[in-house]
Motif scaffolding. Structure first.
Motif, PDB file in Angstrom:
ATOM      1  N   TYR A 146       5.415   2.732   0.608  1.00 38.71           N
ATOM      2  CA  TYR A 146       4.724   2.922  -0.688  1.00 38.71           C
ATOM      3  C   TYR A 146       5.905   2.029  -1.703  1.00 38.71           C
ATOM      4  O   TYR A 146       4.408   1.101  -2.877  1.00 38.71           O
ATOM      5  CB  TYR A 146       4.355   4.369  -1.665  1.00 38.71           C
ATOM      6  CG  TYR A 146       3.768   4.418   0.217  1.00 38.71           C
ATOM      7  CD1 TYR A 146       2.561   3.696   0.710  1.00 38.71           C
ATOM      8  CD2 TYR A 146       3.393   6.229  -0.362  1.00 38.71           C
ATOM      9  CE1 TYR A 146       1.806   4.870   1.785  1.00 38.71           C
ATOM     10  CE2 TYR A 146       2.762   7.304   0.719  1.00 38.71           C
ATOM     11  CZ  TYR A 146       1.940   6.512   1.831  1.00 38.71           C
ATOM     12  OH  TYR A 146       1.230   6.497   2.545  1.00 38.71           O
ATOM     13  N   CYS A 149       5.305  -1.568  -1.885  1.00 39.68           N
ATOM     14  CA  CYS A 149       3.982  -1.593  -2.007  1.00 39.68           C
ATOM     15  C   CYS A 149       3.531  -1.954  -3.443  1.00 39.68           C
ATOM     16  O   CYS A 149       2.998  -2.948  -3.778  1.00 39.68           O
ATOM     17  CB  CYS A 149       3.011  -0.672  -0.946  1.00 39.68           C
ATOM     18  SG  CYS A 149       1.254  -1.568  -1.483  1.00 39.68           S
ATOM     19  N   TYR A 153       2.533  -4.832  -5.244  1.00 39.82           N
ATOM     20  CA  TYR A 153       1.343  -5.293  -5.969  1.00 39.82           C
ATOM     21  C   TYR A 153       1.253  -4.081  -7.269  1.00 39.82           C
ATOM     22  O   TYR A 153       0.316  -3.724  -6.710  1.00 39.82           O
ATOM     23  CB  TYR A 153       0.336  -4.220  -4.704  1.00 39.82           C
ATOM     24  CG  TYR A 153       0.179  -5.770  -3.748  1.00 39.82           C
ATOM     25  CD1 TYR A 153      -0.458  -6.860  -3.435  1.00 39.82           C
ATOM     26  CD2 TYR A 153       1.070  -5.330  -2.135  1.00 39.82           C
ATOM     27  CE1 TYR A 153      -0.262  -7.644  -2.241  1.00 39.82           C
ATOM     28  CE2 TYR A 153       0.949  -6.398  -1.418  1.00 39.82           C
ATOM     29  CZ  TYR A 153       0.463  -7.147  -1.305  1.00 39.82           C
ATOM     30  OH  TYR A 153       0.420  -8.359  -0.520  1.00 39.82           O
ATOM     31  N   SER A 156      -0.884  -0.399  -7.624  1.00 39.99           N
ATOM     32  CA  SER A 156      -1.225  -0.502  -6.049  1.00 39.99           C
ATOM     33  C   SER A 156      -1.814   1.404  -6.470  1.00 39.99           C
ATOM     34  O   SER A 156      -2.384   1.571  -5.260  1.00 39.99           O
ATOM     35  CB  SER A 156      -0.474  -0.416  -4.787  1.00 39.99           C
ATOM     36  OG  SER A 156      -0.048  -1.593  -5.029  1.00 39.99           O
ATOM     37  N   PRO A 194      -3.524  -3.351  -0.116  1.00 29.73           N
ATOM     38  CA  PRO A 194      -2.558  -2.697   1.094  1.00 29.73           C
ATOM     39  C   PRO A 194      -2.079  -1.627   1.080  1.00 29.73           C
ATOM     40  O   PRO A 194      -1.961  -1.144   1.830  1.00 29.73           O
ATOM     41  CB  PRO A 194      -1.455  -3.818   0.081  1.00 29.73           C
ATOM     42  CG  PRO A 194      -2.311  -4.444  -0.446  1.00 29.73           C
ATOM     43  CD  PRO A 194      -3.368  -4.219  -0.886  1.00 29.73           C
ATOM     44  N   ALA A 195      -2.352  -0.669  -0.526  1.00 28.18           N
ATOM     45  CA  ALA A 195      -1.652   0.639  -0.579  1.00 28.18           C
ATOM     46  C   ALA A 195      -2.755   1.858   0.460  1.00 28.18           C
ATOM     47  O   ALA A 195      -2.498   2.629   1.035  1.00 28.18           O
ATOM     48  CB  ALA A 195      -1.577   1.342  -1.747  1.00 28.18           C
TER      49      ALA A 195
END
Length: 227
Positions: A146, A149, A153, A156, A194-195
């Motif tokens: 996470y 990520c 991003y 997120s 993505p998250a």
């Protein structure tokens, strides 16, 4: 003198018999201590030191399981080196790469412990400790995922408090624990694709872990008790 040697020998025997217990203890100890130093720089140093110990214990536990220990060392070496360099140089990119390697290491250690617990039809005390240690390894592994990520991003994740700011490490670890345990409190939420994919993967991992590994250990323990 003789009593001290006997005590040391017993301690070494317990360490060799229950390596998973020490990994679980370090993980839980870091959880207890981190909130006490969350706002202090020294707290980050302390948490980092406990993380190093946990990484070493993870490699040790992998060595006790059927997995290849050289893979773990291949991950832990660069992860620690990059983590130290990120602090010395103040480079966030190195910290993100280090976190990615740590995520792989924790997930690899978790998979090796699962293989260890599924390797036979007997339930030992160390395997029961391994069940708890595997849960924490999965939680830490996804928390690092996470973190990576969020770095790749931005935006997120959001939360009930300071929704526009990046989530702290403790918040991401909290999200990981609530997702893995299927608690789902909902104060930390994934926003980017993505998250959300990572959260769905962890949800699947949590359900599969309870359904396959934990239920098997419980069944074998009850079967042993009835004999």
């Amino acid at each position: 003198m003789a009593e001290n040697r006997v005590g040391q020998l017993r301690w070494r025997v317990q360490v060799r018999r229950h390596p998973s217990a020490f990994l679980l203890a370090v993980q839980l100890l870091s959880l207890i201590l981190y909130p006490l130093f969350d706002e202090m720089r020294s707290g980050r140093v302390l948490f980092g030191a406990l993380g190093v110990i946990a990484l070493m214990l993870a490699v040790w536990v992998v060595n006790r399981s059927p997995a290849k220990v050289w893979v773990a060392w291949l991950l832990v070496g660069p992860a620690l080196a990059l983590a130290v360099l990120s602090v010395v140089l103040g480079n966030d990119t190195l910290l993100v790469v280090s976190s990615a390697l740590e995520a792989l290491l924790y997930l690899y250690a978790a998979s090796s412990l699962i293989a260890y617990m599924l390797g036979d039809h007997r339930v030992t005390t160390d395997e029961l400790f391994a069940a708890g240690a595997t849960f924490t390894l999965l939680a830490w592994g996804f928390a690092y995922a996470y973190f990576v990520c969020q770095a790749w991003y931005p935006g997120s994740f959001t939360g009930a408090l300071r929704p526009g700011e990046p989530r702290t490490w403790l918040e991401l670890l909290f999200l990981s624990f609530t997702t893995l345990s299927a608690t789902g409190l909902g104060d930390i939420l994934p926003l980017s694709s993505p998250a959300r994919v990572l959260v769905m993967l962890q949800q699947f991992a949590g359900v599969a872990y309870i359904a396959v590994v934990v239920s098997r250990l419980v069944g074998l323990t009850m079967l042993r008790a009835t004999k």
